[in-house]
Design a protein around this motif. Sequence first.
Motif, PDB file in Angstrom:
ATOM      1  N   UNK A 100       0.751  -0.986  -0.007  1.00  0.00           N
ATOM      2  CA  UNK A 100      -0.134  -0.046   0.143  1.00  0.00           C
ATOM      3  C   UNK A 100       0.789   1.313  -0.027  1.00  0.00           C
ATOM      4  N   UNK A 101       1.866   1.224   0.867  1.00  0.00           N
ATOM      5  CA  UNK A 101       2.818   2.363   0.940  1.00  0.00           C
ATOM      6  C   UNK A 101       3.902   2.640   0.226  1.00  0.00           C
ATOM      7  N   UNK A 153       2.002  -7.064   3.453  1.00  0.00           N
ATOM      8  CA  UNK A 153       3.070  -7.093   2.914  1.00  0.00           C
ATOM      9  C   UNK A 153       3.721  -5.781   3.407  1.00  0.00           C
ATOM     10  N   UNK A 154       3.217  -4.549   3.907  1.00  0.00           N
ATOM     11  CA  UNK A 154       3.594  -3.281   4.706  1.00  0.00           C
ATOM     12  C   UNK A 154       4.186  -3.809   5.823  1.00  0.00           C
ATOM     13  N   UNK A 155       3.197  -4.662   6.840  1.00  0.00           N
ATOM     14  CA  UNK A 155       3.756  -4.954   7.922  1.00  0.00           C
ATOM     15  C   UNK A 155       4.648  -5.940   7.907  1.00  0.00           C
ATOM     16  N   UNK A 156       4.685  -6.930   7.018  1.00  0.00           N
ATOM     17  CA  UNK A 156       5.513  -7.930   6.976  1.00  0.00           C
ATOM     18  C   UNK A 156       7.136  -7.465   6.514  1.00  0.00           C
ATOM     19  N   UNK A 163       6.620  -0.710  13.799  1.00  0.00           N
ATOM     20  CA  UNK A 163       5.427  -1.416  13.682  1.00  0.00           C
ATOM     21  C   UNK A 163       4.020  -0.342  13.975  1.00  0.00           C
ATOM     22  N   UNK A 164       4.323   0.196  15.002  1.00  0.00           N
ATOM     23  CA  UNK A 164       3.423   1.447  15.349  1.00  0.00           C
ATOM     24  C   UNK A 164       3.184   2.398  14.012  1.00  0.00           C
ATOM     25  N   UNK A 165       4.595   2.763  13.539  1.00  0.00           N
ATOM     26  CA  UNK A 165       4.401   3.665  12.340  1.00  0.00           C
ATOM     27  C   UNK A 165       3.830   2.998  11.260  1.00  0.00           C
ATOM     28  N   UNK A 166       4.017   1.725  10.730  1.00  0.00           N
ATOM     29  CA  UNK A 166       3.453   1.224   9.691  1.00  0.00           C
ATOM     30  C   UNK A 166       1.982   1.090   9.873  1.00  0.00           C
ATOM     31  N   UNK A 183       8.702 -11.699  18.939  1.00  0.00           N
ATOM     32  CA  UNK A 183       7.804 -10.944  19.918  1.00  0.00           C
ATOM     33  C   UNK A 183       6.684 -10.454  19.723  1.00  0.00           C
ATOM     34  N   UNK A 184       5.961 -11.056  18.485  1.00  0.00           N
ATOM     35  CA  UNK A 184       5.013 -10.520  18.022  1.00  0.00           C
ATOM     36  C   UNK A 184       4.391  -9.210  17.634  1.00  0.00           C
ATOM     37  N   UNK A 185       5.509  -8.502  17.292  1.00  0.00           N
ATOM     38  CA  UNK A 185       5.142  -6.772  17.004  1.00  0.00           C
ATOM     39  C   UNK A 185       4.106  -6.825  15.746  1.00  0.00           C
ATOM     40  N   UNK A 186       4.992  -7.762  14.840  1.00  0.00           N
ATOM     41  CA  UNK A 186       3.885  -7.376  13.403  1.00  0.00           C
ATOM     42  C   UNK A 186       2.345  -8.089  13.729  1.00  0.00           C
ATOM     43  N   UNK A 187       2.326  -9.007  14.509  1.00  0.00           N
ATOM     44  CA  UNK A 187       0.934  -9.668  14.939  1.00  0.00           C
ATOM     45  C   UNK A 187       0.146  -8.632  15.455  1.00  0.00           C
ATOM     46  N   UNK A 188       0.775  -7.600  16.465  1.00  0.00           N
ATOM     47  CA  UNK A 188       0.329  -6.651  17.032  1.00  0.00           C
ATOM     48  C   UNK A 188      -0.249  -5.692  16.282  1.00  0.00           C
ATOM     49  N   UNK A 189       0.625  -5.193  15.248  1.00  0.00           N
ATOM     50  CA  UNK A 189       0.351  -4.105  14.061  1.00  0.00           C
ATOM     51  C   UNK A 189      -0.880  -4.552  13.408  1.00  0.00           C
ATOM     52  N   UNK A 190      -0.902  -6.045  13.026  1.00  0.00           N
ATOM     53  CA  UNK A 190      -2.095  -6.666  12.259  1.00  0.00           C
ATOM     54  C   UNK A 190      -3.454  -6.552  12.903  1.00  0.00           C
ATOM     55  N   UNK A 191      -3.394  -6.730  14.293  1.00  0.00           N
ATOM     56  CA  UNK A 191      -4.521  -6.732  14.862  1.00  0.00           C
ATOM     57  C   UNK A 191      -5.062  -5.339  15.108  1.00  0.00           C
ATOM     58  N   UNK A 192      -4.019  -4.290  15.369  1.00  0.00           N
ATOM     59  CA  UNK A 192      -4.364  -2.990  15.351  1.00  0.00           C
ATOM     60  C   UNK A 192      -5.168  -2.375  14.244  1.00  0.00           C
TER      61      UNK A 192
END
Length: 428
Positions: free
Chosen positions: A272-273, A305-308, A317-320, A359-368
């Motif tokens: 997307x970005x 793909x942006x998160x990954x 991950x907060x920024x993306x 650490x699950x940072x990307x999973x946290x971003x996906x859920x957000x």
Amino acid sequence: MQPTRRTAIVATTTTALSALVATNPARAEGSSAPPVTHWVNTWTAMPQLTEPANLPPAPFTGTRSVLVDTTLRQTLRITTGGRKLRLRFSNAYGDTPLPLTAVTLAVPQDGRAGASAIVPGSSRPVTFAGRRSATVAVGAQLVSDPLDLDLCPASVLTVTMYLATGQPSLALTSHPGSRTTSYLRSGDHTEDQDLLPGATPVDHWYLLSDVEILAPRATTAVAILGDSLTDGRGSTTNANDRWPDQLYDRLRTHPATASVAILNQAAGGNRVLNDGLGPNVLARLDRDVLSRSGVTRLIVFEGVNDIGTADATPAAQHRVAEDLLAAYGQIVVRAHAQGIRVYGATLVPFGGNTYDDPAGERESARRAVNSWIRTAGCFDVVLDFDRAVRDPADPRRLLPSLQVGDWLHLNPVGYGVLAATVPAGLLR
């Protein structure tokens, strides 16, 4: 006073123009009657710059040119049908003009996608302003003349083109993730019934970007922005069982949705970005959606793909995630300005895939991101793909029976679940 020669010329020209206008009531001043038909895209493939690994194999790619003295035969499945069609060829990423020596349209043997043969007697010449040959300018599209052809919905077409001189560059426009077999053969074989034996099969589409039909005014199109999950990685080559294909198969069985076209504007690795495989969504939105004929609805299913590909740190991950939410808002604003309704799909799990971090940072971003899609009210409608395919016992992962083995992409059954998640009533 005698009229001057200039006055006489103006008067004669005005009379001639009035006669022309009078013969075309639909364009006459004050005419309010809408046309009863319009052009609608019925098939599309997102143009991309061909990566070196996806260029045609030898001898069809040289050191400085591609497709010299080459016949290229490709099949594609349209969605809704009509009685006139026209083809669009793309040189979006070419840095030299693209000369097409001859193009034909035919029906594939047995109506099959990926067929090397055509039905005898079905071949028709494709023309451009009445000429058999044409050149696509650098960065441009070329639209063919309309062809009279009675096409049923979900018909498969064969497009064969011959390039005598090829393209004098390796900057070739294509759609690598065709999941459909095409054929390359040296020499002009545009009229051959079968290119086999002697042809080289490749699972890519080259140069062809769109098919449009002249359809009743009620016929509309739904565009889908996506990545490899929509482009069909994990689907069956030549079976047309990506989730947009399966969605269309559902729609065409019901009279209320039988005239809805589905346009798959996805590419593996797309983001997307930022640019990835193909330009980012914000850059390609005008080209791939807003300029497409007959589009009244848009499904957005992209962002994984942006998160990954962002760093697996809390800050990155907060920024993306924040940037994705802003980008979705931009897509909606720009689509609404064209009268297009936008449906947002939640991002599906990738637990167990290489995108998954300890650490699950990307999973946290996906859920957000998914929480925002569901609750913010930005999209006209929310399609909860995440809930449809995740494992209830482990929501970080896909249901094992629906994924292809990499814990990110779905198999045809999984793509069928996504298709079933889209209510047909939304697309009437």
